[in-house]
Design a protein around this motif. Structure first.
Motif, PDB file in Angstrom:
ATOM      1  N   TYR A  33       0.845  -1.193   0.000  1.00  0.00           N
ATOM      2  CA  TYR A  33       0.000   0.000   0.000  1.00  0.00           C
ATOM      3  C   TYR A  33       0.884   1.247   0.000  1.00  0.00           C
ATOM      4  O   TYR A  33       2.049   1.204   0.404  1.00  0.00           O
ATOM      5  CB  TYR A  33      -0.920   0.005   1.221  1.00  0.00           C
ATOM      6  N   ASP A  34       0.321   2.363  -0.429  1.00  0.00           N
ATOM      7  CA  ASP A  34       1.088   3.606  -0.500  1.00  0.00           C
ATOM      8  C   ASP A  34       0.994   4.351   0.822  1.00  0.00           C
ATOM      9  O   ASP A  34      -0.102   4.502   1.385  1.00  0.00           O
ATOM     10  CB  ASP A  34       0.558   4.487  -1.641  1.00  0.00           C
ATOM     11  N   THR A  35       2.120   4.801   1.323  1.00  0.00           N
ATOM     12  CA  THR A  35       2.148   5.491   2.617  1.00  0.00           C
ATOM     13  C   THR A  35       2.156   6.997   2.399  1.00  0.00           C
ATOM     14  O   THR A  35       3.186   7.663   2.497  1.00  0.00           O
ATOM     15  CB  THR A  35       3.373   5.038   3.436  1.00  0.00           C
ATOM     16  N   ILE A  36       0.989   7.507   2.063  1.00  0.00           N
ATOM     17  CA  ILE A  36       0.762   8.944   1.953  1.00  0.00           C
ATOM     18  C   ILE A  36      -0.609   9.236   2.551  1.00  0.00           C
ATOM     19  O   ILE A  36      -1.403   8.314   2.780  1.00  0.00           O
ATOM     20  CB  ILE A  36       0.794   9.450   0.489  1.00  0.00           C
ATOM     21  N   ILE A  37      -0.900  10.498   2.808  1.00  0.00           N
ATOM     22  CA  ILE A  37      -2.231  10.869   3.288  1.00  0.00           C
ATOM     23  C   ILE A  37      -3.266  10.457   2.244  1.00  0.00           C
ATOM     24  O   ILE A  37      -3.093  10.715   1.053  1.00  0.00           O
ATOM     25  CB  ILE A  37      -2.296  12.381   3.573  1.00  0.00           C
ATOM     26  N   GLN A  38      -4.327   9.798   2.695  1.00  0.00           N
ATOM     27  CA  GLN A  38      -5.331   9.266   1.772  1.00  0.00           C
ATOM     28  C   GLN A  38      -6.728   9.723   2.174  1.00  0.00           C
ATOM     29  O   GLN A  38      -7.041   9.812   3.358  1.00  0.00           O
ATOM     30  CB  GLN A  38      -5.256   7.734   1.738  1.00  0.00           C
ATOM     31  N   LYS A  39      -7.546   9.995   1.161  1.00  0.00           N
ATOM     32  CA  LYS A  39      -8.872  10.574   1.387  1.00  0.00           C
ATOM     33  C   LYS A  39      -9.920   9.833   0.568  1.00  0.00           C
ATOM     34  O   LYS A  39      -9.692   9.471  -0.581  1.00  0.00           O
ATOM     35  CB  LYS A  39      -8.854  12.054   0.974  1.00  0.00           C
ATOM     36  N   SER A  40     -11.070   9.585   1.197  1.00  0.00           N
ATOM     37  CA  SER A  40     -12.239   9.104   0.474  1.00  0.00           C
ATOM     38  C   SER A  40     -13.415   9.971   0.908  1.00  0.00           C
ATOM     39  O   SER A  40     -13.248  10.935   1.668  1.00  0.00           O
ATOM     40  CB  SER A  40     -12.512   7.623   0.788  1.00  0.00           C
ATOM     41  N   GLU A  41     -14.610   9.646   0.461  1.00  0.00           N
ATOM     42  CA  GLU A  41     -15.776  10.486   0.769  1.00  0.00           C
ATOM     43  C   GLU A  41     -16.019  10.599   2.271  1.00  0.00           C
ATOM     44  O   GLU A  41     -16.350  11.676   2.780  1.00  0.00           O
ATOM     45  CB  GLU A  41     -17.017   9.914   0.085  1.00  0.00           C
TER      46      GLU A  41
END
Length: 446
Positions: free
Chosen positions: A409-417
Protein backbone atom coordinates in the motif's frame (compact mmCIF):
# COMPACT_ATOMS: atom_id res chain seq x y z
CA UNK A 1 30.11 37.82 25.49
CA UNK A 2 29.88 34.84 23.21
CA UNK A 3 30.89 32.60 26.11
CA UNK A 4 28.07 34.07 28.24
CA UNK A 5 25.49 33.55 25.55
CA UNK A 6 26.42 29.93 25.06
CA UNK A 7 26.60 29.13 28.79
CA UNK A 8 23.26 30.78 29.59
CA UNK A 9 24.69 33.08 32.30
CA UNK A 10 22.27 35.39 34.07
CA UNK A 11 21.05 38.23 31.87
CA UNK A 12 21.87 40.95 34.41
CA UNK A 13 25.54 39.89 34.37
CA UNK A 14 25.56 40.08 30.58
CA UNK A 15 23.86 43.46 30.70
CA UNK A 16 26.47 44.77 33.17
CA UNK A 17 29.24 43.64 30.81
CA UNK A 18 27.50 45.38 27.92
CA UNK A 19 27.20 48.61 29.94
CA UNK A 20 30.87 48.41 30.91
CA UNK A 21 31.91 48.10 27.23
CA UNK A 22 29.79 51.16 26.33
CA UNK A 23 31.27 53.20 29.20
CA UNK A 24 34.83 52.23 28.31
CA UNK A 25 34.62 52.64 24.52
CA UNK A 26 31.67 54.98 24.02
CA UNK A 27 30.10 52.55 21.59
CA UNK A 28 29.24 48.91 21.10
CA UNK A 29 29.75 46.76 18.03
CA UNK A 30 26.98 45.16 16.00
CA UNK A 31 28.41 41.72 16.71
CA UNK A 32 28.44 42.40 20.44
CA UNK A 33 24.78 43.47 20.39
CA UNK A 34 23.82 40.44 18.32
CA UNK A 35 25.20 38.05 20.94
CA UNK A 36 23.35 39.94 23.65
CA UNK A 37 20.16 39.94 21.59
CA UNK A 38 20.33 36.17 21.13
CA UNK A 39 20.66 35.73 24.86
CA UNK A 40 17.62 37.94 25.50
CA UNK A 41 15.55 36.01 22.94
CA UNK A 42 16.64 32.63 24.33
CA UNK A 43 15.64 33.75 27.85
CA UNK A 44 12.38 35.28 26.49
CA UNK A 45 13.16 38.66 28.02
CA UNK A 46 11.04 40.58 25.54
CA UNK A 47 11.34 44.01 27.19
CA UNK A 48 15.10 43.82 26.86
CA UNK A 49 14.68 42.71 23.22
CA UNK A 50 12.58 45.81 22.57
CA UNK A 51 15.37 47.99 24.00
CA UNK A 52 18.00 46.29 21.83
CA UNK A 53 15.72 46.77 18.83
CA UNK A 54 15.63 50.53 19.36
CA UNK A 55 19.39 50.67 19.90
CA UNK A 56 20.17 48.71 16.74
CA UNK A 57 17.68 50.66 14.62
CA UNK A 58 19.15 53.92 15.87
CA UNK A 59 22.78 52.96 15.31
CA UNK A 60 22.79 50.79 12.19
CA UNK A 61 21.33 51.51 8.77
CA UNK A 62 19.96 47.99 8.37
CA UNK A 63 19.65 44.70 10.21
CA UNK A 64 21.17 41.59 8.74
CA UNK A 65 19.08 38.41 8.53
CA UNK A 66 20.13 36.75 11.79
CA UNK A 67 19.25 39.80 13.90
CA UNK A 68 15.98 40.37 12.02
CA UNK A 69 15.01 36.73 12.51
CA UNK A 70 15.68 36.98 16.26
CA UNK A 71 13.47 40.07 16.47
CA UNK A 72 10.69 38.29 14.55
CA UNK A 73 10.87 35.37 16.97
CA UNK A 74 10.64 37.59 20.04
CA UNK A 75 8.09 40.13 18.77
CA UNK A 76 5.84 37.27 17.61
CA UNK A 77 5.48 36.15 21.22
CA UNK A 78 4.17 39.53 22.38
CA UNK A 79 1.40 42.08 21.86
CA UNK A 80 3.76 43.85 19.44
CA UNK A 81 3.56 40.89 17.04
CA UNK A 82 2.40 43.04 14.12
CA UNK A 83 5.77 44.82 14.09
CA UNK A 84 7.29 41.48 13.14
CA UNK A 85 5.52 41.85 9.79
CA UNK A 86 7.45 45.07 9.12
CA UNK A 87 10.70 43.33 10.02
CA UNK A 88 9.73 40.50 7.64
CA UNK A 89 9.11 43.04 4.86
CA UNK A 90 12.60 44.46 5.40
CA UNK A 91 14.11 40.96 5.13
CA UNK A 92 12.27 40.49 1.81
CA UNK A 93 14.11 43.49 0.35
CA UNK A 94 17.41 41.68 0.82
CA UNK A 95 16.90 37.91 0.84
CA UNK A 96 14.19 35.29 0.75
CA UNK A 97 12.73 34.92 4.27
CA UNK A 98 12.86 31.55 5.94
CA UNK A 99 9.99 29.17 6.61
CA UNK A 100 10.60 29.81 10.31
CA UNK A 101 10.13 33.58 9.84
CA UNK A 102 6.71 33.07 8.27
CA UNK A 103 5.67 30.33 10.67
CA UNK A 104 6.38 32.45 13.76
CA UNK A 105 4.30 35.40 12.55
CA UNK A 106 1.46 33.18 11.31
CA UNK A 107 1.34 31.53 14.74
CA UNK A 108 1.31 34.97 16.37
CA UNK A 109 -1.59 36.12 14.18
CA UNK A 110 -3.57 33.03 15.17
CA UNK A 111 -2.78 33.57 18.85
CA UNK A 112 -4.35 37.03 18.53
CA UNK A 113 -7.46 35.94 16.63
CA UNK A 114 -6.42 37.26 13.21
CA UNK A 115 -7.14 34.44 10.78
CA UNK A 116 -7.03 36.78 7.80
CA UNK A 117 -3.45 37.90 8.42
CA UNK A 118 -2.42 34.33 9.21
CA UNK A 119 -3.75 32.95 5.93
CA UNK A 120 -2.50 36.00 3.99
CA UNK A 121 1.05 35.32 5.16
CA UNK A 122 0.60 31.60 4.50
CA UNK A 123 -0.47 32.34 0.91
CA UNK A 124 2.42 34.77 0.45
CA UNK A 125 4.90 32.16 1.63
CA UNK A 126 3.55 29.62 -0.84
CA UNK A 127 3.80 32.13 -3.67
CA UNK A 128 7.49 32.43 -2.82
CA UNK A 129 7.78 28.61 -2.72
CA UNK A 130 8.36 28.72 1.03
CA UNK A 131 6.66 26.01 3.05
CA UNK A 132 5.61 27.42 6.49
CA UNK A 133 4.96 23.95 7.88
CA UNK A 134 5.88 24.90 11.44
CA UNK A 135 2.69 27.00 11.51
CA UNK A 136 0.37 24.20 10.42
CA UNK A 137 -0.07 22.87 13.94
CA UNK A 138 -1.23 26.32 15.05
CA UNK A 139 -3.57 26.62 12.05
CA UNK A 140 -5.24 23.34 12.96
CA UNK A 141 -5.51 24.45 16.57
CA UNK A 142 -7.36 27.50 15.27
CA UNK A 143 -8.52 30.39 17.45
CA UNK A 144 -10.88 30.49 20.38
CA UNK A 145 -13.99 32.72 20.52
CA UNK A 146 -12.16 35.03 22.94
CA UNK A 147 -9.26 35.38 20.51
CA UNK A 148 -11.67 36.09 17.65
CA UNK A 149 -13.18 38.91 19.72
CA UNK A 150 -9.69 40.36 20.23
CA UNK A 151 -8.99 40.13 16.52
CA UNK A 152 -12.26 41.62 15.29
CA UNK A 153 -10.64 44.87 14.25
CA UNK A 154 -9.00 42.87 11.46
CA UNK A 155 -11.03 41.65 8.52
CA UNK A 156 -12.16 38.19 9.66
CA UNK A 157 -12.00 35.16 7.37
CA UNK A 158 -15.01 32.84 7.70
CA UNK A 159 -14.75 29.57 9.58
CA UNK A 160 -15.90 27.66 6.49
CA UNK A 161 -13.10 29.23 4.43
CA UNK A 162 -10.64 28.43 7.21
CA UNK A 163 -11.76 24.79 7.23
CA UNK A 164 -11.49 24.56 3.45
CA UNK A 165 -7.91 25.83 3.59
CA UNK A 166 -6.99 23.33 6.28
CA UNK A 167 -8.15 20.51 4.03
CA UNK A 168 -5.98 22.10 1.34
CA UNK A 169 -2.94 21.73 3.62
CA UNK A 170 -3.67 18.01 4.02
CA UNK A 171 -3.89 17.62 0.23
CA UNK A 172 -0.61 19.52 -0.15
CA UNK A 173 1.00 17.15 2.38
CA UNK A 174 -0.35 14.22 0.38
CA UNK A 175 1.08 15.55 -2.89
CA UNK A 176 4.49 16.20 -1.32
CA UNK A 177 4.82 13.07 0.84
CA UNK A 178 4.87 15.07 4.09
CA UNK A 179 4.12 13.22 7.31
CA UNK A 180 2.96 14.93 10.52
CA UNK A 181 4.61 14.14 13.82
CA UNK A 182 2.39 12.71 16.56
CA UNK A 183 1.57 16.08 18.18
CA UNK A 184 0.54 17.59 14.84
CA UNK A 185 -1.49 14.47 14.02
CA UNK A 186 -3.24 14.93 17.40
CA UNK A 187 -4.13 18.51 16.39
CA UNK A 188 -5.56 17.23 13.11
CA UNK A 189 -7.59 14.59 14.99
CA UNK A 190 -8.96 17.20 17.42
CA UNK A 191 -9.88 19.55 14.58
CA UNK A 192 -11.85 16.89 12.70
CA UNK A 193 -13.65 15.86 15.89
CA UNK A 194 -14.53 19.53 16.57
CA UNK A 195 -16.64 19.58 13.38
CA UNK A 196 -19.62 18.36 15.38
CA UNK A 197 -22.16 18.56 12.56
CA UNK A 198 -20.04 16.20 10.44
CA UNK A 199 -19.54 13.65 13.26
CA UNK A 200 -15.91 12.65 12.64
CA UNK A 201 -14.17 10.08 14.85
CA UNK A 202 -10.40 9.63 14.98
CA UNK A 203 -8.48 6.56 16.13
CA UNK A 204 -4.81 5.58 16.21
CA UNK A 205 -4.13 2.48 14.18
CA UNK A 206 -1.84 0.67 11.73
CA UNK A 207 -2.13 -0.97 8.32
CA UNK A 208 -2.31 -4.73 7.86
CA UNK A 209 0.20 -6.51 5.61
CA UNK A 210 -2.40 -6.76 2.85
CA UNK A 211 -3.05 -3.01 2.86
CA UNK A 212 -6.17 -2.64 5.02
CA UNK A 213 -6.76 -0.15 7.82
CA UNK A 214 -6.92 -2.31 10.94
CA UNK A 215 -9.43 0.14 12.46
CA UNK A 216 -12.12 0.70 9.79
CA UNK A 217 -11.16 -2.02 7.30
CA UNK A 218 -10.76 0.40 4.38
CA UNK A 219 -8.42 -0.66 1.61
CA UNK A 220 -5.46 1.71 1.33
CA UNK A 221 -4.22 2.90 -2.05
CA UNK A 222 -1.89 0.55 -3.90
CA UNK A 223 1.80 1.41 -4.07
CA UNK A 224 1.87 0.31 -7.71
CA UNK A 225 1.58 2.72 -10.62
CA UNK A 226 -1.05 2.12 -13.27
CA UNK A 227 0.16 1.09 -16.73
CA UNK A 228 -0.47 4.62 -18.00
CA UNK A 229 1.36 6.24 -15.06
CA UNK A 230 4.32 3.91 -15.51
CA UNK A 231 4.46 4.65 -19.23
CA UNK A 232 4.36 8.39 -18.53
CA UNK A 233 7.06 8.17 -15.84
CA UNK A 234 9.35 6.05 -18.00
CA UNK A 235 9.04 8.43 -20.96
CA UNK A 236 9.78 11.53 -18.90
CA UNK A 237 12.75 9.96 -17.05
CA UNK A 238 14.22 8.79 -20.35
CA UNK A 239 13.66 12.24 -21.91
CA UNK A 240 14.45 14.58 -19.03
CA UNK A 241 17.03 12.58 -17.05
CA UNK A 242 18.73 9.98 -19.27
CA UNK A 243 18.76 12.20 -22.36
CA UNK A 244 18.72 15.50 -20.46
CA UNK A 245 21.29 18.26 -20.82
CA UNK A 246 23.06 17.38 -17.54
CA UNK A 247 23.49 13.67 -18.15
CA UNK A 248 27.02 13.96 -19.53
CA UNK A 249 28.19 15.54 -16.30
CA UNK A 250 27.72 12.03 -14.90
CA UNK A 251 28.95 9.89 -17.84
CA UNK A 252 30.05 10.15 -21.49
CA UNK A 253 28.04 9.59 -24.69
CA UNK A 254 30.19 6.56 -25.52
CA UNK A 255 29.73 4.96 -22.11
CA UNK A 256 25.98 5.54 -22.13
CA UNK A 257 25.60 3.96 -25.59
CA UNK A 258 27.75 1.01 -24.52
CA UNK A 259 25.48 0.52 -21.50
CA UNK A 260 22.30 0.70 -23.59
CA UNK A 261 23.67 -2.00 -25.90
CA UNK A 262 24.64 -4.15 -22.90
CA UNK A 263 21.21 -3.81 -21.32
CA UNK A 264 19.36 -4.49 -24.56
CA UNK A 265 20.97 -7.93 -24.74
CA UNK A 266 20.12 -8.96 -21.17
CA UNK A 267 16.81 -7.31 -20.24
CA UNK A 268 14.58 -7.68 -18.32
CA UNK A 269 15.99 -7.77 -14.78
CA UNK A 270 14.13 -8.53 -11.58
CA UNK A 271 16.39 -6.30 -9.54
CA UNK A 272 19.17 -3.75 -10.15
CA UNK A 273 21.93 -3.29 -7.56
CA UNK A 274 23.91 -0.14 -6.86
CA UNK A 275 27.03 -2.14 -5.99
CA UNK A 276 29.18 0.65 -4.61
CA UNK A 277 26.31 1.99 -2.51
CA UNK A 278 25.61 -1.44 -1.01
CA UNK A 279 29.27 -2.13 -0.29
CA UNK A 280 29.90 1.30 1.28
CA UNK A 281 27.38 0.59 4.03
CA UNK A 282 29.24 -2.58 5.04
CA UNK A 283 29.61 -3.90 8.57
CA UNK A 284 32.79 -3.43 10.54
CA UNK A 285 35.44 -6.15 9.96
CA UNK A 286 33.84 -7.30 6.71
CA UNK A 287 35.49 -6.37 3.42
CA UNK A 288 33.10 -4.30 1.22
CA UNK A 289 33.41 -6.75 -1.68
CA UNK A 290 32.41 -9.59 0.67
CA UNK A 291 29.40 -7.62 1.86
CA UNK A 292 28.30 -7.06 -1.72
CA UNK A 293 28.77 -10.75 -2.49
CA UNK A 294 26.63 -11.66 0.53
CA UNK A 295 23.79 -9.48 -0.78
CA UNK A 296 24.06 -11.02 -4.26
CA UNK A 297 24.00 -14.55 -2.76
CA UNK A 298 20.90 -13.67 -0.72
CA UNK A 299 19.10 -12.35 -3.80
CA UNK A 300 20.16 -15.40 -5.81
CA UNK A 301 18.51 -17.53 -3.14
CA UNK A 302 15.23 -15.84 -4.09
CA UNK A 303 15.77 -16.75 -7.75
CA UNK A 304 16.10 -13.17 -8.96
CA UNK A 305 17.73 -12.07 -12.21
CA UNK A 306 20.17 -9.32 -11.22
CA UNK A 307 22.09 -6.46 -12.76
CA UNK A 308 24.94 -5.21 -10.57
CA UNK A 309 26.27 -1.75 -11.38
CA UNK A 310 29.80 -0.97 -10.19
CA UNK A 311 32.89 1.07 -10.95
CA UNK A 312 36.01 -0.18 -12.71
CA UNK A 313 38.22 0.19 -9.64
CA UNK A 314 36.16 -2.58 -8.00
CA UNK A 315 37.76 -5.11 -10.40
CA UNK A 316 41.28 -4.56 -9.00
CA UNK A 317 42.59 -6.13 -5.79
CA UNK A 318 42.81 -3.60 -2.96
CA UNK A 319 42.01 -3.19 0.71
CA UNK A 320 38.30 -2.95 -0.07
CA UNK A 321 38.00 -5.12 -3.15
CA UNK A 322 38.86 -8.78 -3.63
CA UNK A 323 38.78 -9.91 -7.26
CA UNK A 324 37.68 -13.39 -6.22
CA UNK A 325 34.55 -11.88 -4.65
CA UNK A 326 33.89 -9.80 -7.78
CA UNK A 327 34.36 -12.85 -10.03
CA UNK A 328 31.81 -14.76 -7.93
CA UNK A 329 29.39 -11.86 -8.27
CA UNK A 330 29.86 -11.89 -12.05
CA UNK A 331 28.88 -15.54 -12.10
CA UNK A 332 25.64 -14.78 -10.22
CA UNK A 333 24.58 -11.48 -11.81
CA UNK A 334 24.91 -9.45 -14.98
CA UNK A 335 27.54 -6.80 -14.21
CA UNK A 336 28.38 -3.46 -15.78
CA UNK A 337 31.32 -1.41 -14.52
CA UNK A 338 31.36 2.31 -15.30
CA UNK A 339 34.35 4.62 -15.30
CA UNK A 340 35.44 5.63 -11.82
CA UNK A 341 34.31 9.24 -12.33
CA UNK A 342 30.85 8.27 -13.60
CA UNK A 343 27.74 8.15 -11.44
CA UNK A 344 25.62 5.01 -11.26
CA UNK A 345 22.10 6.30 -10.77
CA UNK A 346 21.28 7.23 -14.41
CA UNK A 347 22.28 3.69 -15.37
CA UNK A 348 20.21 2.24 -12.55
CA UNK A 349 17.12 4.20 -13.58
CA UNK A 350 17.54 3.25 -17.23
CA UNK A 351 17.87 -0.47 -16.49
CA UNK A 352 15.10 -0.62 -13.87
CA UNK A 353 12.50 1.32 -15.84
CA UNK A 354 13.23 -0.57 -19.05
CA UNK A 355 12.86 -3.89 -17.23
CA UNK A 356 9.19 -3.28 -16.47
CA UNK A 357 6.91 -2.54 -13.53
CA UNK A 358 8.08 -5.58 -11.56
CA UNK A 359 11.76 -4.56 -11.41
CA UNK A 360 13.07 -3.36 -8.04
CA UNK A 361 16.39 -1.77 -7.16
CA UNK A 362 18.71 -1.82 -4.16
CA UNK A 363 20.27 1.49 -3.12
CA UNK A 364 20.15 4.04 -0.34
CA UNK A 365 20.61 6.83 -2.87
CA UNK A 366 17.87 9.46 -2.56
CA UNK A 367 18.17 10.51 -6.24
CA UNK A 368 17.41 14.15 -5.44
CA UNK A 369 19.24 15.43 -8.53
CA UNK A 370 17.04 13.42 -10.85
CA UNK A 371 13.79 14.39 -9.17
CA UNK A 372 14.73 18.03 -9.67
CA UNK A 373 14.81 17.46 -13.45
CA UNK A 374 11.15 16.39 -13.47
CA UNK A 375 7.94 18.39 -13.45
CA UNK A 376 5.87 18.47 -10.24
CA UNK A 377 3.35 15.93 -11.56
CA UNK A 378 6.01 13.49 -12.74
CA UNK A 379 8.01 14.01 -9.56
CA UNK A 380 5.05 12.67 -7.59
CA UNK A 381 4.95 9.58 -9.81
CA UNK A 382 8.71 9.19 -9.33
CA UNK A 383 8.32 9.35 -5.54
CA UNK A 384 5.61 6.70 -5.68
CA UNK A 385 7.64 4.47 -7.98
CA UNK A 386 10.66 4.89 -5.69
CA UNK A 387 8.62 3.99 -2.59
CA UNK A 388 7.30 0.89 -4.32
CA UNK A 389 10.54 -0.35 -5.86
CA UNK A 390 13.50 0.74 -3.71
CA UNK A 391 14.67 -2.16 -1.58
CA UNK A 392 16.93 -1.38 1.35
CA UNK A 393 19.37 -4.02 2.59
CA UNK A 394 20.18 -4.03 6.27
CA UNK A 395 23.37 -5.80 7.39
CA UNK A 396 23.12 -6.26 11.18
CA UNK A 397 26.35 -7.28 12.91
CA UNK A 398 25.11 -10.71 13.96
CA UNK A 399 22.06 -11.65 11.90
CA UNK A 400 23.41 -11.47 8.35
CA UNK A 401 21.59 -9.95 5.36
CA UNK A 402 18.07 -8.63 5.77
CA UNK A 403 15.96 -7.30 2.91
CA UNK A 404 13.47 -4.71 4.14
CA UNK A 405 10.07 -5.53 2.68
CA UNK A 406 8.10 -2.97 0.67
CA UNK A 407 4.44 -2.49 1.74
CA UNK A 408 1.86 -3.20 -0.96
CA UNK A 409 0.00 0.00 0.00
CA UNK A 410 1.09 3.61 -0.50
CA UNK A 411 2.15 5.49 2.62
CA UNK A 412 0.76 8.94 1.95
CA UNK A 413 -2.23 10.87 3.29
CA UNK A 414 -5.33 9.27 1.77
CA UNK A 415 -8.87 10.57 1.39
CA UNK A 416 -12.24 9.10 0.47
CA UNK A 417 -15.78 10.49 0.77
CA UNK A 418 -16.16 9.48 4.42
CA UNK A 419 -12.61 8.90 5.64
CA UNK A 420 -9.06 10.21 5.90
CA UNK A 421 -6.03 8.05 6.63
CA UNK A 422 -2.94 9.91 7.76
CA UNK A 423 0.44 8.21 8.31
CA UNK A 424 2.49 9.81 11.09
CA UNK A 425 5.52 9.44 13.33
CA UNK A 426 8.36 11.46 14.82
CA UNK A 427 11.24 10.48 12.52
CA UNK A 428 13.61 13.36 11.70
CA UNK A 429 15.69 13.57 8.51
CA UNK A 430 13.54 10.98 6.78
CA UNK A 431 14.88 9.27 3.66
CA UNK A 432 12.45 9.20 0.75
CA UNK A 433 12.33 5.40 0.90
CA UNK A 434 11.48 5.40 4.62
CA UNK A 435 7.80 5.51 5.61
CA UNK A 436 5.87 5.62 8.90
CA UNK A 437 4.23 2.52 10.33
CA UNK A 438 1.53 4.32 12.36
CA UNK A 439 -1.70 5.81 11.05
CA UNK A 440 -4.51 8.11 12.14
CA UNK A 441 -7.87 6.79 10.91
CA UNK A 442 -10.62 9.43 10.63
CA UNK A 443 -14.13 8.30 9.71
CA UNK A 444 -17.35 10.27 9.29
CA UNK A 445 -20.68 8.90 10.38
CA UNK A 446 -22.80 8.36 7.27
Amino acid sequence: MKRLSVSGAELDIAKSLLSFVVMETGTVSYKFLLFYLKMCVDLENHEEVFDVYEIMRGNFSSLETSAASLFIKSFSQTERWREAISILNNIKKIVKPSSKNYSEIISAALAHGDLTTAWGLHDEAFEKEINPRNAWKALFQGVSEMEVEKGKEAQFISQSEHNKRLLGILLYMRSNQIYPEYIFASNIKSWFESLTEQKWTGKWTHATSNGLCSCCGSELESIHLTDEEYKQLKYRVMTDVIEGKDIFKKTTPEELEKFKTFVKKSLPYDIVLDGLNIASSHRRKIQPSMELLNVVLELERHGLKMLMLGRKHMMSNSKNWNTQHINQIRQKAHCFFTENISEDDPFLLYAALNSGKHCQFVSKDLMRDHKACLSKEIRQLFFKWQRGHQLVVECPERTGIKLMSIPMYDTIIQKSENSWHIPYDDTDNRKSYEVPQQWLCLTKES
